[in-house]
Design a protein around this motif. Structure first.
Motif, mmCIF file in Angstrom:
data_model
loop_
_atom_site.group_PDB
_atom_site.id
_atom_site.type_symbol
_atom_site.label_atom_id
_atom_site.label_comp_id
_atom_site.label_asym_id
_atom_site.label_seq_id
_atom_site.Cartn_x
_atom_site.Cartn_y
_atom_site.Cartn_z
ATOM 1 N N LEU A 84 0.827 -1.203 0.000
ATOM 2 C CA LEU A 84 0.000 0.000 0.000
ATOM 3 C C LEU A 84 0.861 1.252 0.000
ATOM 4 O O LEU A 84 0.577 2.224 -0.723
ATOM 5 N N TYR A 85 1.927 1.236 0.776
ATOM 6 C CA TYR A 85 2.845 2.374 0.820
ATOM 7 C C TYR A 85 3.518 2.576 -0.533
ATOM 8 O O TYR A 85 3.640 3.715 -1.020
ATOM 9 N N SER A 86 3.966 1.492 -1.164
ATOM 10 C CA SER A 86 4.623 1.597 -2.469
ATOM 11 C C SER A 86 3.659 2.122 -3.521
ATOM 12 O O SER A 86 4.036 2.941 -4.370
ATOM 13 N N PRO A 137 8.716 12.508 3.661
ATOM 14 C CA PRO A 137 9.850 11.807 4.267
ATOM 15 C C PRO A 137 10.425 10.765 3.318
ATOM 16 O O PRO A 137 9.784 10.355 2.350
ATOM 17 N N ASN A 138 11.627 10.330 3.614
ATOM 18 C CA ASN A 138 12.223 9.276 2.804
ATOM 19 C C ASN A 138 11.698 7.919 3.265
ATOM 20 O O ASN A 138 10.944 7.808 4.231
ATOM 21 N N HIS A 139 12.138 6.868 2.580
ATOM 22 C CA HIS A 139 11.610 5.543 2.846
ATOM 23 C C HIS A 139 11.992 5.044 4.237
ATOM 24 O O HIS A 139 11.199 4.357 4.896
ATOM 25 N N THR A 140 13.197 5.362 4.693
ATOM 26 C CA THR A 140 13.636 4.880 5.999
ATOM 27 C C THR A 140 12.812 5.486 7.124
ATOM 28 O O THR A 140 12.356 4.777 8.038
ATOM 29 N N LEU A 141 12.602 6.793 7.087
ATOM 30 C CA LEU A 141 11.773 7.431 8.107
ATOM 31 C C LEU A 141 10.333 6.948 8.029
ATOM 32 O O LEU A 141 9.661 6.802 9.060
ATOM 33 N N SER A 142 9.847 6.704 6.829
ATOM 34 C CA SER A 142 8.479 6.220 6.679
ATOM 35 C C SER A 142 8.319 4.837 7.314
ATOM 36 O O SER A 142 7.362 4.591 8.054
ATOM 37 N N SER A 143 9.254 3.944 7.022
ATOM 38 C CA SER A 143 9.169 2.603 7.602
ATOM 39 C C SER A 143 9.354 2.647 9.115
ATOM 40 O O SER A 143 8.708 1.887 9.846
ATOM 41 N N ALA A 144 10.227 3.540 9.602
ATOM 42 C CA ALA A 144 10.396 3.677 11.053
ATOM 43 C C ALA A 144 9.130 4.222 11.705
ATOM 44 O O ALA A 144 8.763 3.807 12.813
ATOM 45 N N ALA A 145 8.442 5.138 11.024
ATOM 46 C CA ALA A 145 7.196 5.677 11.573
ATOM 47 C C ALA A 145 6.125 4.593 11.658
ATOM 48 O O ALA A 145 5.386 4.502 12.652
ATOM 49 N N ASN A 201 10.460 -3.320 11.049
ATOM 50 C CA ASN A 201 9.798 -2.643 9.937
ATOM 51 C C ASN A 201 10.808 -2.001 8.992
ATOM 52 O O ASN A 201 10.666 -2.078 7.771
ATOM 53 N N VAL A 202 11.844 -1.367 9.546
ATOM 54 C CA VAL A 202 12.869 -0.752 8.700
ATOM 55 C C VAL A 202 13.587 -1.813 7.877
ATOM 56 O O VAL A 202 13.791 -1.665 6.659
ATOM 57 N N THR A 203 13.968 -2.909 8.527
ATOM 58 C CA THR A 203 14.691 -3.975 7.831
ATOM 59 C C THR A 203 13.804 -4.677 6.808
ATOM 60 O O THR A 203 14.240 -4.963 5.685
ATOM 61 N N THR A 260 22.120 -2.497 7.555
ATOM 62 C CA THR A 260 21.218 -2.484 6.393
ATOM 63 C C THR A 260 21.019 -1.068 5.875
ATOM 64 O O THR A 260 21.015 -0.831 4.656
ATOM 65 N N MET A 261 20.890 -0.110 6.789
ATOM 66 C CA MET A 261 20.722 1.281 6.377
ATOM 67 C C MET A 261 21.995 1.810 5.716
ATOM 68 O O MET A 261 21.924 2.585 4.755
ATOM 69 N N LEU A 262 23.167 1.413 6.235
ATOM 70 C CA LEU A 262 24.414 1.823 5.591
ATOM 71 C C LEU A 262 24.546 1.224 4.201
ATOM 72 O O LEU A 262 24.988 1.888 3.261
ATOM 73 N N ARG A 263 24.159 -0.035 4.077
ATOM 74 C CA ARG A 263 24.249 -0.699 2.774
ATOM 75 C C ARG A 263 23.317 -0.045 1.763
ATOM 76 O O ARG A 263 23.645 0.062 0.587
ATOM 77 N N GLY A 264 22.167 0.418 2.234
ATOM 78 C CA GLY A 264 21.221 1.066 1.340
ATOM 79 C C GLY A 264 21.395 2.567 1.257
ATOM 80 O O GLY A 264 20.565 3.255 0.664
ATOM 81 N N ASP A 265 22.457 3.121 1.905
ATOM 82 C CA ASP A 265 22.735 4.560 1.897
ATOM 83 C C ASP A 265 21.601 5.343 2.517
ATOM 84 O O ASP A 265 21.345 6.478 2.167
ATOM 85 N N SER A 266 20.887 4.728 3.466
ATOM 86 C CA SER A 266 19.768 5.422 4.091
ATOM 87 C C SER A 266 20.219 6.448 5.112
ATOM 88 O O SER A 266 19.497 7.397 5.396
ATOM 89 N N ILE A 267 21.415 6.267 5.694
ATOM 90 C CA ILE A 267 21.900 7.217 6.696
ATOM 91 C C ILE A 267 22.129 8.578 6.074
ATOM 92 O O ILE A 267 21.698 9.606 6.589
ATOM 93 N N THR A 268 22.799 8.600 4.929
ATOM 94 C CA THR A 268 23.075 9.880 4.280
ATOM 95 C C THR A 268 21.811 10.513 3.737
ATOM 96 O O THR A 268 21.689 11.733 3.689
ATOM 97 N N LYS A 269 20.844 9.697 3.354
ATOM 98 C CA LYS A 269 19.598 10.250 2.816
ATOM 99 C C LYS A 269 18.782 10.913 3.919
ATOM 100 O O LYS A 269 18.081 11.895 3.692
ATOM 101 N N ILE A 270 18.867 10.369 5.146
ATOM 102 C CA ILE A 270 18.171 11.007 6.251
ATOM 103 C C ILE A 270 18.796 12.348 6.572
ATOM 104 O O ILE A 270 18.132 13.341 6.815
ATOM 105 N N ALA A 271 20.138 12.392 6.565
ATOM 106 C CA ALA A 271 20.835 13.642 6.837
ATOM 107 C C ALA A 271 20.578 14.658 5.759
ATOM 108 O O ALA A 271 20.481 15.837 6.009
#
Length: 271
Positions: A84-86, A137-145, A201-203, A260-271
């Motif tokens: 549904l989110y996608s 928000p990006n995908h990581t924050l969305s999944s964390a929410a 959820n994030v993973t 997993t977030m580092l592998r997907g470059d999610s850390i830099t995208k959040i910043a």
């Protein structure tokens, strides 16, 4: 139970997830909506699991038989929410695309810009779209929410009733650990599971997006493992054998989710 133990267990169980919600999720209206959606979908999974438990009599007494079906419903609704989110986000133009379009308009010649501005509503539509996506928000924050909504709801549903009973003058102890307060043990479980729902959820969402079966498998295996470890709190078990693995699984998921977030470059995208 004394008030000191009551408030200690209360803050220990709920503080991390509520602080994360107030400091991160509550600042974005879309994240709040997705958090509410995650809570609703988790409640739906529990509703179906309860119906399944009720219509099959052997499941009412055999807890080891209930756990796989309950986890299956939760993971199924997690994947359903991801679909549904996608569907709701992937087909929408990104903020970078909208900004690129505006920059192209600014670089156009004066006559071309004037001709395009003559079309009614062009600028207003683009500006409205930009304002809408500026807080996206990006995908990581969305999944964390979404996981935060599930985790907070889990903690209130599963631990709220126990905390309500703790208002009496006496105390209640675990059958596996007669010397340890059941309220304190339940607070530890509420904390671990509420944090795990965010990490799961994030993973899981990362695994769904990248079609990485290892990420999805780690979520499923850790969910099953920690659920079965809780059965050691029954008569004849060991609460230490249940609490220690729960804490270790939570720490493992922290490390694995971060990688997993580092592998997907999610850390830099959040910043």
């Amino acid at each position: 139970m004394t008030q000191l133990l009551f408030y200690g267990c209360l803050f220990f169980a709920y503080s991390p997830t509520i602080v994360f919600f107030l400091m991160v999720i509550a600042r974005n209206s879309q994240l709040v909506i997705m958090s509410i959606g995650g809570s609703f979908f988790w409640l739906l999974s529990m509703l179906l699991a309860s119906i399944w438990w009720y219509i099959i009599p052997p499941m009412r007494t055999q807890f080891w038989f209930v756990i796989p079906f309950t986890i299956a419903f939760q993971e199924a609704f997690r994947y359903l929410f991801f679909r549904l989110y996608s569907w709701g986000f992937n087909d929408r133009p990104s903020l970078a695309q909208i900004q690129s379009k505006i920059n192209q308009m600014k670089s156009m010649k004066a006559d071309q810009l004037q001709q395009q501005q003559q079309q009614p509503g062009t600028d207003s539509v683009i500006n409205t779209r930009l304002e809408t996506l500026s807080a996206r928000p990006n995908h990581t924050l969305s999944s964390a929410a979404i996981g935060t909504g599930s985790g907070i709801t889990y903690a209130f549903v599963m631990y709220g009733t126990i905390m309500w009973e703790s208002q009496g003058p006496g105390d209640l102890f675990s059958p596996a650990c007669p010397d340890v307060s059941l309220f304190m043990l339940s607070a530890i479980y509420a904390l671990c599971f509420s944090l795990l729902h965010i990490l799961w959820n994030v993973t899981a969402f990362q695994g769904y997006r990248t079609k990485n079966r290892i990420d999805v498998g780690i979520v499923l295996v850790s969910h099953i493992a920690i659920s079965y470890f809780t059965m050691l709190n029954l008569q004849g078990g060991s609460c230490a054998g249940a609490i220690v693995p729960a804490i270790l699984i939570t720490l493992f998921m922290f490390v694995y989710t971060f990688r997993t977030m580092l592998r997907g470059d999610s850390i830099t995208k959040i910043a």
